[in-house]
Design an enzyme around this catalytic site. Structure first.
Site, PDB file in Angstrom:
ATOM      1  N   ASP A 261       1.973   7.671   3.787  1.00 63.73           N
ATOM      2  CA  ASP A 261       0.801   6.840   3.792  1.00 63.73           C
ATOM      3  C   ASP A 261      -0.319   7.887   3.642  1.00 63.73           C
ATOM      4  O   ASP A 261      -0.634   8.637   4.568  1.00 63.73           O
ATOM      5  CB  ASP A 261       0.588   5.902   4.906  1.00 63.73           C
ATOM      6  CG  ASP A 261       1.544   4.713   5.200  1.00 63.73           C
ATOM      7  OD1 ASP A 261       1.821   4.423   3.880  1.00 63.73           O
ATOM      8  OD2 ASP A 261       1.779   4.181   6.064  1.00 63.73           O
TER       9      ASP A 261
ATOM     10  N   ASP B  43       2.758  10.837  -4.603  1.00 71.20           N
ATOM     11  CA  ASP B  43       2.012  10.948  -5.714  1.00 71.20           C
ATOM     12  C   ASP B  43       0.336  11.186  -5.426  1.00 71.20           C
ATOM     13  O   ASP B  43      -0.398  11.234  -6.222  1.00 71.20           O
ATOM     14  CB  ASP B  43       1.906   9.366  -6.086  1.00 71.20           C
ATOM     15  CG  ASP B  43       1.346   8.352  -5.098  1.00 71.20           C
ATOM     16  OD1 ASP B  43       2.152   8.430  -3.882  1.00 71.20           O
ATOM     17  OD2 ASP B  43       0.421   7.903  -5.047  1.00 71.20           O
TER      18      ASP B  43
ATOM     19  N   GLU C 185      10.995   4.846  11.252  1.00 73.60           N
ATOM     20  CA  GLU C 185      10.182   3.989  10.520  1.00 73.60           C
ATOM     21  C   GLU C 185       9.348   3.087  11.427  1.00 73.60           C
ATOM     22  O   GLU C 185       9.913   2.505  12.492  1.00 73.60           O
ATOM     23  CB  GLU C 185      10.970   3.160   9.707  1.00 73.60           C
ATOM     24  CG  GLU C 185      10.176   1.947   8.868  1.00 73.60           C
ATOM     25  CD  GLU C 185       9.069   2.447   7.994  1.00 73.60           C
ATOM     26  OE1 GLU C 185       9.532   3.225   6.942  1.00 73.60           O
ATOM     27  OE2 GLU C 185       8.037   2.112   8.365  1.00 73.60           O
TER      28      GLU C 185
ATOM     29  N   LYS D 212      -9.283   7.330   3.229  1.00 71.81           N
ATOM     30  CA  LYS D 212     -10.599   7.339   3.645  1.00 71.81           C
ATOM     31  C   LYS D 212     -10.899   8.694   4.669  1.00 71.81           C
ATOM     32  O   LYS D 212     -10.011   9.003   5.736  1.00 71.81           O
ATOM     33  CB  LYS D 212     -11.016   6.086   4.294  1.00 71.81           C
ATOM     34  CG  LYS D 212     -10.917   4.991   3.316  1.00 71.81           C
ATOM     35  CD  LYS D 212     -11.908   3.788   3.787  1.00 71.81           C
ATOM     36  CE  LYS D 212     -11.802   2.716   2.919  1.00 71.81           C
ATOM     37  NZ  LYS D 212     -11.274   1.352   3.580  1.00 71.81           N
TER      38      LYS D 212
HETATM   39  C1  LIG Z   1       4.012   4.541   1.124  1.00 79.30           C
HETATM   40  S1  LIG Z   1       5.700   3.794   2.211  1.00 79.30           S
HETATM   41  C2  LIG Z   1       6.926   4.801   1.489  1.00 79.30           C
HETATM   42  C3  LIG Z   1       8.272   4.213   1.921  1.00 79.30           C
HETATM   43  C4  LIG Z   1       9.607   5.043   1.403  1.00 79.30           C
HETATM   44  N1  LIG Z   1       9.569   6.403   1.779  1.00 79.30           N
HETATM   45  C5  LIG Z   1       9.511   5.108  -0.164  1.00 79.30           C
HETATM   46  O1  LIG Z   1       9.312   6.190  -0.758  1.00 79.30           O
HETATM   47  O2  LIG Z   1       9.664   3.997  -0.849  1.00 79.30           O
HETATM   48  C6  LIG Z   1       5.354   4.850   3.846  1.00 79.30           C
HETATM   49  C7  LIG Z   1       6.322   4.311   4.911  1.00 79.30           C
HETATM   50  O3  LIG Z   1       6.286   5.123   5.926  1.00 79.30           O
HETATM   51  C8  LIG Z   1       5.940   4.312   7.123  1.00 79.30           C
HETATM   52  N2  LIG Z   1       5.378   5.211   8.078  1.00 79.30           N
HETATM   53  C9  LIG Z   1       4.064   5.481   8.171  1.00 79.30           C
HETATM   54  N3  LIG Z   1       3.592   6.067   9.326  1.00 79.30           N
HETATM   55  C10 LIG Z   1       4.975   6.349   9.918  1.00 79.30           C
HETATM   56  C11 LIG Z   1       5.048   6.933  11.303  1.00 79.30           C
HETATM   57  N4  LIG Z   1       4.173   7.706  12.030  1.00 79.30           N
HETATM   58  N5  LIG Z   1       6.437   7.076  11.589  1.00 79.30           N
HETATM   59  C12 LIG Z   1       7.288   6.494  10.903  1.00 79.30           C
HETATM   60  N6  LIG Z   1       7.162   5.989   9.787  1.00 79.30           N
HETATM   61  C13 LIG Z   1       6.005   5.647   9.313  1.00 79.30           C
HETATM   62  C14 LIG Z   1       5.370   3.115   6.729  1.00 79.30           C
HETATM   63  O4  LIG Z   1       5.623   2.252   7.696  1.00 79.30           O
HETATM   64  C15 LIG Z   1       6.235   2.886   5.367  1.00 79.30           C
HETATM   65  O5  LIG Z   1       7.267   2.305   5.205  1.00 79.30           O
END
Ligand SMILES: C[S@@+](CC[C@H](N)C(=O)[O-])C[C@H]1O[C@@H](n2cnc3c(N)ncnc32)[C@H](O)[C@@H]1O
Length: 314
Positions: free
Chosen positions: A102, A138, A52, A106
């Protein structure tokens, strides 16, 4: 339970991190750690690794895993690509979960998306035979994008299915379901392996670099952020402090190289008639080109402050 960058060898046998051999599940972007904790509790015979990039999420997930008393979980704060490429051995992963990544909607941000062809290629070398990545999201555009990118590699069998019930319990799953948004799920099962084994992208050293200088440390009346670029990254010296005993200086340094960001403390302190400049072991940093460049950057700055380089170990 929390893995530090400096404890990794490239690669690191997972048994060394978990103290036992077991199939390995990796969750990328575990958020608050709810899914990871439940999954690990239901699969005590698996080693569960989470990665994370958000420190706040890491803190919450750490508390959750600790309260659950799990011993089969390890968490790493950093970039997924760094961990997969440099730390995980070939064919070491049995299962990878990516829940609600994420989406970077864009156009100009799309290159930041995790699930792109190069990542699927890399992952094909780290997945065991028959191993799979399970994606739940989603975001319809990102979902189609990920399917196309995986398809492009020709390395996976792709099945679009109903999301398994456990991935509908994550924080983001609950949020989107409350808004009646559809949720998509796909399983990418490894069928073949990329020909490139993707060797480590970061150069790692067994020793920490340092320098010895002659002269008097500057008074530090004012300090301005230093930026030092090198091939493959840069060093930013964010802050400088005088040590409590007044004899030394401490610098807070951020080092960015490839998919690795490290924040380290560099100390400049009198030793045997000279001044030793070194990276402190605080936080267990990894010795890389970047930490070497941090020593070079601060040595050069101290030279501009009237000190002389006596010996360079960088
Ligand atoms: C939209 S959240 C979803 C969190 C969780 N999986 C959930 O479903 O509740 C996306 C998560 O991915 C993490 N994240 C984004 N890019 C990442 C990367 N390159 N390596 C590790 N974590 C990442 C973000 O910090 C965030 O906590």
């Amino acid at each position: 339970m929390i893995l530090r960058t400096g404890q990794f060898t490239f690669p690191t046998p997972p048994a060394q991190l978990f103290g036992r051999e077991a199939p390995l599940m990796l969750e990328i972007g575990f958020g608050d750690g709810g899914f990871l904790t439940d999954w690990a509790a239901r699969h005590p015979d698996w080693n569960v690794l989470g990665v994370e990039i958000s420190p706040g999420s890491m803190r919450r997930a750490f508390g959750r895993v600790r309260r659950a008393g799990l011993t089969n979980v390890r968490l790493y704060l950093g970039q997924a690509r760094f961990l997969v490429r440099n730390v995980l051995p070939l064919r070491s992963l049995s299962l990878v979960y990516v829940n609600f990544p994420d989406p970077w909607p864009k156009k100009r941000h799309q290159e930041r998306r995790l699930l792109q062809a190069p990542f699927f290629e890399l992952l094909s070398t780290r997945l065991a035979d028959g191993g799979a990545l399970r994606l739940t999201t989603d975001d319809a555009p990102y979902f189609s994008f990920a399917l196309e990118e995986a398809e492009k590699t020709g390395l996976y069998r792709i099945e679009v299915t109903e999301p398994p019930p456990e991935t509908l319990q994550t924080k983001y799953a609950r949020k989107w379901q409350a808004q009646q948004k559809p949720i998509y799920h796909a399983v990418f099962t490894k069928q073949a392996e990329a020909s490139d084994p993707f060797p480590p992208s970061i150069e790692r050293y067994d020793v920490m670099h340092h320098a010895l200088l002659e002269g008097t440390l500057p008074a530090l009346e004012r300090f301005e952020k230093l930026v030092h670029a090198f091939r493959g990254g840069h060093v930013i010296v964010l802050e400088a402090y005088r040590t409590l005993d007044g004899t030394g200086l401490l610098f807070l340094v951020r080092i960015e190289e490839e998919d690795l960001t490290q924040e380290v403390l560099v100390e400049a302190r009198p030793k045997d008639g000279k001044v030793l400049v070194r990276v402190l072991p605080f936080g267990l940093p990894l010795s890389t080109r970047g930490t070497r460049e941090a020593i070079r950057c601060l040595t050069e700055w101290l030279e501009t402050q009237g000190m002389r380089l006596a010996e360079a170990f960088f």
